[in-house]
Write a protein that holds these residues in place. Structure first.
Motif, PDB file in Angstrom:
ATOM      1  N   HIS A   1       0.862  -1.328  -0.122  1.00  0.00           N
ATOM      2  CA  HIS A   1       0.097   0.050   0.011  1.00  0.00           C
ATOM      3  C   HIS A   1       0.881   1.250  -0.231  1.00  0.00           C
ATOM      4  N   ASN A   2       1.925   1.343   0.923  1.00  0.00           N
ATOM      5  CA  ASN A   2       2.837   2.523   0.870  1.00  0.00           C
ATOM      6  C   ASN A   2       3.510   2.652  -0.205  1.00  0.00           C
ATOM      7  N   LEU A   3       4.017   1.261  -0.922  1.00  0.00           N
ATOM      8  CA  LEU A   3       4.600   1.696  -1.993  1.00  0.00           C
ATOM      9  C   LEU A   3       3.806   2.380  -3.164  1.00  0.00           C
ATOM     10  N   LEU A   4       2.755   1.929  -3.413  1.00  0.00           N
ATOM     11  CA  LEU A   4       1.681   2.379  -4.376  1.00  0.00           C
ATOM     12  C   LEU A   4       1.419   3.775  -4.233  1.00  0.00           C
ATOM     13  N   LEU A   5       1.332   4.009  -2.934  1.00  0.00           N
ATOM     14  CA  LEU A   5       0.991   5.752  -2.571  1.00  0.00           C
ATOM     15  C   LEU A   5       2.227   6.387  -2.943  1.00  0.00           C
ATOM     16  N   SER A   6       3.484   5.921  -2.789  1.00  0.00           N
ATOM     17  CA  SER A   6       4.565   6.688  -3.014  1.00  0.00           C
ATOM     18  C   SER A   6       4.951   6.831  -4.700  1.00  0.00           C
ATOM     19  N   TYR A   7       4.227   6.149  -5.322  1.00  0.00           N
ATOM     20  CA  TYR A   7       4.132   5.837  -6.818  1.00  0.00           C
ATOM     21  C   TYR A   7       3.115   6.682  -7.572  1.00  0.00           C
ATOM     22  N   GLU A   8       1.964   7.153  -6.763  1.00  0.00           N
ATOM     23  CA  GLU A   8       1.186   7.783  -7.216  1.00  0.00           C
ATOM     24  C   GLU A   8       1.400   9.023  -8.199  1.00  0.00           C
ATOM     25  N   GLY A   9       1.053   9.111  -9.267  1.00  0.00           N
ATOM     26  CA  GLY A   9       1.456  10.409 -10.230  1.00  0.00           C
ATOM     27  C   GLY A   9       2.949  10.251 -10.685  1.00  0.00           C
ATOM     28  N   ILE A  10       3.776   9.254 -10.385  1.00  0.00           N
ATOM     29  CA  ILE A  10       5.106   9.124 -10.737  1.00  0.00           C
ATOM     30  C   ILE A  10       5.015   8.044 -11.687  1.00  0.00           C
ATOM     31  N   PHE A  11       4.792   6.774 -11.014  1.00  0.00           N
ATOM     32  CA  PHE A  11       4.794   5.407 -11.915  1.00  0.00           C
ATOM     33  C   PHE A  11       3.437   5.019 -11.927  1.00  0.00           C
ATOM     34  N   PRO A  12       2.443   5.412 -12.935  1.00  0.00           N
ATOM     35  CA  PRO A  12       1.117   4.828 -13.123  1.00  0.00           C
ATOM     36  C   PRO A  12       1.056   3.659 -13.395  1.00  0.00           C
ATOM     37  N   ASN A  13       2.178   2.992 -13.984  1.00  0.00           N
ATOM     38  CA  ASN A  13       2.219   1.608 -14.403  1.00  0.00           C
ATOM     39  C   ASN A  13       3.061   0.806 -13.694  1.00  0.00           C
ATOM     40  N   ALA A  14       3.335   0.963 -12.533  1.00  0.00           N
ATOM     41  CA  ALA A  14       4.126   0.068 -11.662  1.00  0.00           C
ATOM     42  C   ALA A  14       3.615  -1.289 -11.654  1.00  0.00           C
ATOM     43  N   ILE A  15       4.237  -2.338 -11.788  1.00  0.00           N
ATOM     44  CA  ILE A  15       3.945  -3.703 -11.620  1.00  0.00           C
ATOM     45  C   ILE A  15       4.165  -4.077 -10.307  1.00  0.00           C
ATOM     46  N   VAL A  16       3.279  -4.701  -9.473  1.00  0.00           N
ATOM     47  CA  VAL A  16       3.593  -5.015  -8.086  1.00  0.00           C
ATOM     48  C   VAL A  16       2.901  -6.605  -7.936  1.00  0.00           C
ATOM     49  N   GLU A  17       3.889  -7.461  -7.691  1.00  0.00           N
ATOM     50  CA  GLU A  17       3.042  -8.863  -7.453  1.00  0.00           C
ATOM     51  C   GLU A  17       3.494  -9.406  -5.947  1.00  0.00           C
ATOM     52  N   VAL A  18       2.645  -9.924  -5.381  1.00  0.00           N
ATOM     53  CA  VAL A  18       3.000 -10.561  -3.814  1.00  0.00           C
ATOM     54  C   VAL A  18       2.671 -12.222  -4.056  1.00  0.00           C
ATOM     55  N   LEU A  19       3.781 -12.776  -3.891  1.00  0.00           N
ATOM     56  CA  LEU A  19       3.926 -14.251  -3.797  1.00  0.00           C
ATOM     57  C   LEU A  19       4.068 -14.699  -2.589  1.00  0.00           C
ATOM     58  N   ALA A  20       2.973 -15.688  -2.265  1.00  0.00           N
ATOM     59  CA  ALA A  20       2.781 -16.298  -1.052  1.00  0.00           C
ATOM     60  C   ALA A  20       3.218 -17.697  -1.235  1.00  0.00           C
ATOM     61  N   ASN A  21       4.235 -18.248  -0.349  1.00  0.00           N
ATOM     62  CA  ASN A  21       4.661 -19.761  -0.659  1.00  0.00           C
ATOM     63  C   ASN A  21       4.520 -20.313   0.827  1.00  0.00           C
ATOM     64  N   SER A  22       5.019 -21.384   1.236  1.00  0.00           N
ATOM     65  CA  SER A  22       5.169 -22.103   2.220  1.00  0.00           C
ATOM     66  C   SER A  22       3.644 -21.802   3.181  1.00  0.00           C
ATOM     67  N   GLU A  23       3.875 -21.527   4.629  1.00  0.00           N
ATOM     68  CA  GLU A  23       2.613 -21.368   5.308  1.00  0.00           C
ATOM     69  C   GLU A  23       1.823 -20.033   5.098  1.00  0.00           C
ATOM     70  N   ALA A  24       2.508 -19.202   4.418  1.00  0.00           N
ATOM     71  CA  ALA A  24       1.843 -18.046   4.128  1.00  0.00           C
ATOM     72  C   ALA A  24       0.663 -17.957   3.044  1.00  0.00           C
ATOM     73  N   VAL A  25       0.604 -19.083   2.552  1.00  0.00           N
ATOM     74  CA  VAL A  25      -0.673 -19.373   1.523  1.00  0.00           C
ATOM     75  C   VAL A  25      -1.910 -19.360   2.307  1.00  0.00           C
ATOM     76  N   LYS A  26      -2.039 -19.460   3.635  1.00  0.00           N
ATOM     77  CA  LYS A  26      -3.072 -19.311   4.292  1.00  0.00           C
ATOM     78  C   LYS A  26      -3.674 -17.942   4.501  1.00  0.00           C
ATOM     79  N   GLY A  27      -3.100 -17.007   4.107  1.00  0.00           N
ATOM     80  CA  GLY A  27      -3.353 -15.866   4.069  1.00  0.00           C
ATOM     81  C   GLY A  27      -4.627 -15.331   3.031  1.00  0.00           C
ATOM     82  N   TYR A  28      -4.734 -16.349   1.885  1.00  0.00           N
ATOM     83  CA  TYR A  28      -5.366 -16.256   1.040  1.00  0.00           C
ATOM     84  C   TYR A  28      -6.642 -16.991   1.232  1.00  0.00           C
ATOM     85  N   LEU A  29      -6.909 -17.511   2.393  1.00  0.00           N
ATOM     86  CA  LEU A  29      -8.032 -18.441   2.579  1.00  0.00           C
ATOM     87  C   LEU A  29      -9.249 -17.275   2.497  1.00  0.00           C
TER      88      LEU A  29
END
Length: 116
Positions: free
Chosen positions: A23-51
């Motif tokens: 969220h903070n990264l996107l806010l910092s890019y507002e108006g500067i890098f409108p086409n920034a690509i951000v991906e969040v990859l979850a593996n191991s136990e963190a995939v539970k965050g997608y439940l």
């Protein structure tokens, strides 16, 4: 060139940190890098965050971020290991065969790698 960033999470207790960082990264890019690509990859136990039911992460915030273009990705090996099916996770999450392969591919494409 617009930035390309992959956030890597493999620990459930770091979901709030990841979501806030994205969220903070996107806010910092507002108006500067409108086409920034951000991906969040979850593996191991963190995939539970997608439940859908009882997920560790705030699925409403993740969905709002996905509507802003953030890609949320889950490792299929981790999902299988945790006995989590595709139907049990948020619909906006893309499943990839192997999380480590996803990280390698993104880094080969020039993505910045962030792991809090």
């Amino acid at each position: 060139m617009d930035p390309r960033v992959v956030f890597h999470i493999d620990e459930t207790q770091k979901w709030n940190l990841i979501i806030n960082s994205v969220h903070n990264l996107l806010l910092s890019y507002e108006g500067i890098f409108p086409n920034a690509i951000v991906e969040v990859l979850a593996n191991s136990e963190a995939v539970k965050g997608y439940l859908l039911d009882g997920g560790i992460a705030d699925s409403h915030t993740m969905e709002a971020l996905s509507q802003k273009g953030v890609r949320f990705v889950a490792c299929n090996h981790a999902l299988q290991g945790m006995k989590i099916t595709k139907e049990q996770i948020c619909q906006f999450v893309k499943i990839v065969p192997a999380g480590v392969r996803e990280l390698v591919d993104r880094q080969m494409e020039g993505y910045a790698y962030i792991k809090p």
